[in-house]
Write a protein that holds these residues in place. Sequence first.
Motif, PDB file in Angstrom:
ATOM      1  N   PHE A 372      37.033  61.103  69.661  1.00  0.00           N
ATOM      2  CA  PHE A 372      37.275  62.377  70.339  1.00  0.00           C
ATOM      3  C   PHE A 372      37.472  63.529  69.360  1.00  0.00           C
ATOM      4  N   LEU A 373      37.421  63.242  68.059  1.00  0.00           N
ATOM      5  CA  LEU A 373      37.596  64.291  67.048  1.00  0.00           C
ATOM      6  C   LEU A 373      36.220  64.628  66.470  1.00  0.00           C
ATOM      7  N   PRO A 374      35.599  65.687  66.989  1.00  0.00           N
ATOM      8  CA  PRO A 374      34.228  65.947  66.558  1.00  0.00           C
ATOM      9  C   PRO A 374      34.162  66.420  65.106  1.00  0.00           C
ATOM     10  N   GLY A 375      33.259  65.839  64.369  1.00  0.00           N
ATOM     11  CA  GLY A 375      33.160  66.194  62.960  1.00  0.00           C
ATOM     12  C   GLY A 375      31.721  66.327  62.506  1.00  0.00           C
ATOM     13  N   GLY A 376      31.571  66.823  61.308  1.00  0.00           N
ATOM     14  CA  GLY A 376      30.232  66.952  60.725  1.00  0.00           C
ATOM     15  C   GLY A 376      30.362  67.031  59.222  1.00  0.00           C
ATOM     16  N   LEU A 377      29.217  67.094  58.547  1.00  0.00           N
ATOM     17  CA  LEU A 377      29.284  67.245  57.094  1.00  0.00           C
ATOM     18  C   LEU A 377      28.180  68.146  56.598  1.00  0.00           C
ATOM     19  N   LEU A 378      28.455  68.757  55.477  1.00  0.00           N
ATOM     20  CA  LEU A 378      27.441  69.573  54.826  1.00  0.00           C
ATOM     21  C   LEU A 378      27.181  68.973  53.454  1.00  0.00           C
ATOM     22  N   ALA A 379      25.943  68.573  53.236  1.00  0.00           N
ATOM     23  CA  ALA A 379      25.604  67.972  51.951  1.00  0.00           C
ATOM     24  C   ALA A 379      24.354  68.654  51.424  1.00  0.00           C
ATOM     25  N   SER A 380      24.247  68.701  50.114  1.00  0.00           N
ATOM     26  CA  SER A 380      23.114  69.427  49.544  1.00  0.00           C
ATOM     27  C   SER A 380      21.795  68.704  49.803  1.00  0.00           C
ATOM     28  N   SER A 381      21.877  67.423  50.158  1.00  0.00           N
ATOM     29  CA  SER A 381      20.633  66.702  50.425  1.00  0.00           C
ATOM     30  C   SER A 381      20.116  66.956  51.840  1.00  0.00           C
ATOM     31  N   GLN A 382      20.845  67.738  52.611  1.00  0.00           N
ATOM     32  CA  GLN A 382      20.367  68.032  53.955  1.00  0.00           C
ATOM     33  C   GLN A 382      19.277  69.106  53.910  1.00  0.00           C
ATOM     34  N   THR A 383      18.426  69.077  54.899  1.00  0.00           N
ATOM     35  CA  THR A 383      17.403  70.119  54.983  1.00  0.00           C
ATOM     36  C   THR A 383      18.059  71.393  55.514  1.00  0.00           C
ATOM     37  N   LYS A 400      35.697  69.945  64.763  1.00  0.00           N
ATOM     38  CA  LYS A 400      37.104  70.046  64.394  1.00  0.00           C
ATOM     39  C   LYS A 400      37.332  69.687  62.924  1.00  0.00           C
ATOM     40  N   VAL A 401      36.469  68.815  62.412  1.00  0.00           N
ATOM     41  CA  VAL A 401      36.613  68.389  61.014  1.00  0.00           C
ATOM     42  C   VAL A 401      35.254  68.527  60.325  1.00  0.00           C
ATOM     43  N   LEU A 402      35.249  69.169  59.172  1.00  0.00           N
ATOM     44  CA  LEU A 402      33.997  69.304  58.425  1.00  0.00           C
ATOM     45  C   LEU A 402      34.190  68.756  57.013  1.00  0.00           C
ATOM     46  N   PHE A 403      33.315  67.830  56.625  1.00  0.00           N
ATOM     47  CA  PHE A 403      33.380  67.251  55.284  1.00  0.00           C
ATOM     48  C   PHE A 403      32.417  67.999  54.369  1.00  0.00           C
ATOM     49  N   VAL A 404      32.908  68.385  53.228  1.00  0.00           N
ATOM     50  CA  VAL A 404      32.058  69.103  52.274  1.00  0.00           C
ATOM     51  C   VAL A 404      32.329  68.601  50.859  1.00  0.00           C
ATOM     52  N   SER A 405      31.365  68.854  49.981  1.00  0.00           N
ATOM     53  CA  SER A 405      31.571  68.497  48.578  1.00  0.00           C
ATOM     54  C   SER A 405      32.216  69.697  47.880  1.00  0.00           C
ATOM     55  N   PRO A 406      32.845  69.483  46.735  1.00  0.00           N
ATOM     56  CA  PRO A 406      33.468  70.623  46.039  1.00  0.00           C
ATOM     57  C   PRO A 406      32.449  71.669  45.622  1.00  0.00           C
ATOM     58  N   GLU A 407      31.201  71.219  45.396  1.00  0.00           N
ATOM     59  CA  GLU A 407      30.144  72.161  44.984  1.00  0.00           C
ATOM     60  C   GLU A 407      29.899  73.233  46.042  1.00  0.00           C
ATOM     61  N   ARG A 408      30.213  72.931  47.283  1.00  0.00           N
ATOM     62  CA  ARG A 408      29.997  73.885  48.377  1.00  0.00           C
ATOM     63  C   ARG A 408      30.723  75.205  48.134  1.00  0.00           C
ATOM     64  N   PHE A 409      31.840  75.131  47.422  1.00  0.00           N
ATOM     65  CA  PHE A 409      32.654  76.328  47.256  1.00  0.00           C
ATOM     66  C   PHE A 409      32.025  77.317  46.278  1.00  0.00           C
ATOM     67  N   LEU A 410      30.900  76.913  45.698  1.00  0.00           N
ATOM     68  CA  LEU A 410      30.145  77.836  44.850  1.00  0.00           C
ATOM     69  C   LEU A 410      29.055  78.517  45.659  1.00  0.00           C
ATOM     70  N   ASN A 411      28.887  78.075  46.881  1.00  0.00           N
ATOM     71  CA  ASN A 411      27.772  78.517  47.703  1.00  0.00           C
ATOM     72  C   ASN A 411      28.214  79.646  48.636  1.00  0.00           C
ATOM     73  N   GLU A 412      27.667  80.832  48.393  1.00  0.00           N
ATOM     74  CA  GLU A 412      28.088  82.004  49.165  1.00  0.00           C
ATOM     75  C   GLU A 412      27.738  81.859  50.645  1.00  0.00           C
ATOM     76  N   GLU A 413      26.568  81.259  50.888  1.00  0.00           N
ATOM     77  CA  GLU A 413      26.130  81.103  52.278  1.00  0.00           C
ATOM     78  C   GLU A 413      27.151  80.284  53.059  1.00  0.00           C
ATOM     79  N   PHE A 414      27.678  79.278  52.366  1.00  0.00           N
ATOM     80  CA  PHE A 414      28.688  78.428  52.992  1.00  0.00           C
ATOM     81  C   PHE A 414      29.971  79.219  53.241  1.00  0.00           C
ATOM     82  N   LEU A 415      30.401  79.964  52.216  1.00  0.00           N
ATOM     83  CA  LEU A 415      31.649  80.710  52.360  1.00  0.00           C
ATOM     84  C   LEU A 415      31.548  81.764  53.458  1.00  0.00           C
ATOM     85  N   MET A 416      30.331  82.297  53.615  1.00  0.00           N
ATOM     86  CA  MET A 416      30.138  83.349  54.620  1.00  0.00           C
ATOM     87  C   MET A 416      30.315  82.831  56.045  1.00  0.00           C
ATOM     88  N   ILE A 417      30.091  81.536  56.236  1.00  0.00           N
ATOM     89  CA  ILE A 417      30.240  80.977  57.592  1.00  0.00           C
ATOM     90  C   ILE A 417      31.648  81.263  58.119  1.00  0.00           C
TER      91      ILE A 417
END
Length: 696
Positions: A372-383, A400-417
Motif C-alpha cells: 500500500f506504500l506506492p514507490g518508484g525509482l530513478l536510475a540513470s539506466s532508465q530511458t 510516497k517513496v522514491l529511491f534515487v542514487s546520490p548522483e541524482r543530486f547533481l542533476n538539475e532536471e531532477f532537482l527541478m521536479i
Amino acid sequence: MYSPPHAADSDSDGSLLSDVSASPPRRHTPPRPQLPPPKPRPRPVSTSKPKPKPKLKSTPSNTSASAPSPTLHAAALSDPHGLTARIASVSALTAIASKVSVSSFRRLVQSRNPSFDPDTAFTAPASAPSEVPSIAPYLPPAAFDAPPQVRPKRVNTPASALSEIPSAVPCPPLAASDAPPQARPKRVHPNSVSEVTTATTVEQSKRPRGGSEGNFVRLNINGYGRRRTFKNAQTRRSTKFRSWQRQRVAGAIPCGPGDEERDFVVEALLEREKKGASNAVLEAVEMAREDPSEQNLLSLLKAAYGYDSFREGQLATIQNVVAGESTMLVLPTGAGKSLCYQMPAMILPGLTLVVSPLLSLMVDQLRKLPAFLPGGLLASSQTSDEFHATRQRLLAGEMKVLFVSPERFLNEEFLMIFKDTLPISLVAIDEAHCISEWSHNFRPSYLRLRASLLWRKLNVQCILAMTATATTQTLEEILNALEIPSDNLIQMFQVRENLQLSISASDSRLKDLMLLLKSSPFADMRSIIVYCKFQAETNFVCKYLCDNNITAKSYHSGLPIKSRSRVQEFFCSNKIRVVVATVAFGMGLDKSDVEGVIHYSLPESLEEYIQETGRAGRDGRLSHCHLLLDSATFYKIHSLSHSDGVDEYAMSKFLYQMFSSENATGHICSLVKELTSRKFDIKEEVCTCFFRPACT
Ligand SMILES: Nc1ncnc2c1ncn2[C@@H]1O[C@H](COP(=O)(O)OP(=O)(O)OP(=O)(O)O)[C@@H](O)[C@H]1O
C-alpha cells in the motif's frame, strides 16, 4: 554524545589466537525478544538431498504456520510483510470506515497503480460477517508468492560448467490458469520498477546499458522478459479518470483551492458506498499522525506489517523522524532499518526520498515496500520515457517513496521536479558511511549529500542517515555533513548474536583455507564467501580451490560487469558454493542464507570486518566467520594504512617555501604540483590542498 561501537570493545580485548565470539555461549544467554536465538543448521547429508529447512525469515517464533494461532501470528508466518493481516482487516473494519478521515495517504493508497486496488482486490467473501475479525481465505497473488519455505537443495555444479550457464535465467512459464487472457490489459505490481509499462503501449524504446549508479550487477529493472499476474488485482481506475487526472496535473483543467481534498472525499465516499470497505492501516496511520505515541505506532506496525513489537532502535528512530528531528541510525545488517523510513513515509505528509548507492539495492528495497506504500525509482539506466513516467507519477502525487542514487543530486532536471511543487518530508540516506572519506566504502558522489544542499535545493524537513557499521570518526563526519545533533544518534550492538567469530594464526593460508573448507562446520555449508584483500589474490585462491574440487568463482571490481553479475546470480541461486572476493562483493547482495564468511586476508578496519562478517547468517541461523591471520599480511596492510601519511620534515620545508618572506604577501605563488610533490617528497594531493578554499 555517542560512544564508539561496542564491537570495537569486544574485539580489541580478545586474544588474536583464541576464539572470539560476539556473545557468550548461547546456553548462558537468555533469549532476546527481538532476535530469536539462532537455530543450528541441520547438516545436509553429504551424498544427496539436504533436508529442507523452513525459511521463516524474521518471524517472532518458530511456530508452525499450520498451527492454530492468533490472527496476526498466522499472518506474520505466512506473509512476513503482513499482507494477509491487512487483507483480513479490510473486511473486519467496515464499521470503522465511516470514522476514518480522508487524507492524502488514503488518496495515495487509492490512486496508486490502478491495477492493484487493495480494496477491490482483497475483498473478503460476501458470506463473511463484517464484524468478525477473521482471516479471509487468501491466496497471495502470483507475483507475491513467497518462495518455498525450504532451503534450496545444494547443487554442486562443477566450476567448468558454470561458464556455460546463460547469464539470465529465464522465468518458468506461467501455469495456464495464472496466465492473463490475451485481450486483457497488462497488469503491473504497484511498486513495479517498470514505470513505463503502464504508461506506454508502444514498443519499448531502446535502453542504454549500464549506468552511473555504481551498480555492478546488470538488473532487469524494467522487468523485460518477466510476466507477472496478480490474481486479485481485478479493477483498474477508469481511463477517463486517469486522463482527467493527467490533464489536471498538466494544468489543462484548473485546480482550485481545496479541489484535491474534495476529490479525495468524493472518491472515498464513493468507494465506501460501493464496497463498504475500509483499511485498518489507514486508521492506524491517522492515529499515528495525530499522536505518534508508542501505542499508536505499535498499532500501525501491527496493522501494516503484522509485527507485534519493534526491534531495538526502531521505535526511537521513527518517533524522532516523525517529530522532524534528523537522526543517525546504526543497526546491524538485517536488523530492520528499512522499517525506520517506511513507517514515517506512511505518516508524514510529503514524499520520502531514499538515497541508495547501488541500483540493485534500490530495486530490492522497492520490491520490499509494503504493497500500500506506492514507490518508484530513478536510475540513470532508465530511458527518458521511463524518467518522465516516474516524474508524472510523482507530480500526480501517486508516489510516497522514491529511491534515487546520490548522483541524482547533481542533476538539475531532477532537482527541478521538487522546486516549489513537491514537498519532501524525509530524506533517508542508506549506507550513510559512504559519505565519509574514512569509511571502507567511500563514494565521492555522497559528498554532495550535505544538509545545506538538501535544505537549500529541496527544502527537506528531516534527514535520516542509516548504516550498519561506522567507526567513531566516520560517524562524526556523517553527523557533521548532515548536521545531525549527536543526541540523535541511535546505535545498537553491531555484531549479531548468531555469528560465531574465530581467528587462527596461519603461515600457510592456502592450505589452511582448504583444511577449513573441508572440515566441519564449513564442509557442510552451501554458501561461503572468502574475502581477500587484493584482486590478484582472489584469482589464485579461487584457482587453488577449483583445482581441489571446490566450486568457486572469483569476484572483484576488475572483472567485467557481466561476469560479476553472473557470479552474484549463481551464488544467490546456490550454483556456486564459494565466492572468493574483494570488498567489492556484498553491498547489494540479497542472500540471507550465507552460512560462512572466511577472511583470507586481514580486513583494513574493524568496520570492514563487521560489515563483511555481517553478510553471514542474515536469516538468523547460526553462522561461522573465520579469519586467517598471517604476519606478512598484517605488515603489508599496516604499511598501506600509513601510506597516506605526510612526513613532518617534508611538510615544514614545503610550508617554508610557500610562506617564506619573499612569497608571503603581495605575490602570486605559482606551483607545479607534480614538481613540488617530487621536490618535497609529499603527495600531490597535499599540494592541492593548499589551493582548496576549505583548507586555506
Ligand atoms: N519489528 C520487526 N519485527 C519483526 N521483523 C522485522 C521487524 N522489523 C523488520 N523486520 C524484518 O527484518 C528483516 C530485515 O529487515 P531490513 O531488510 O529492513 O533490514 P536492514 O537493516 O535494512 O538490512 P540491510 O542492512 O541489509 O539493508 C525484514 O524481513 C523485515 O521484515
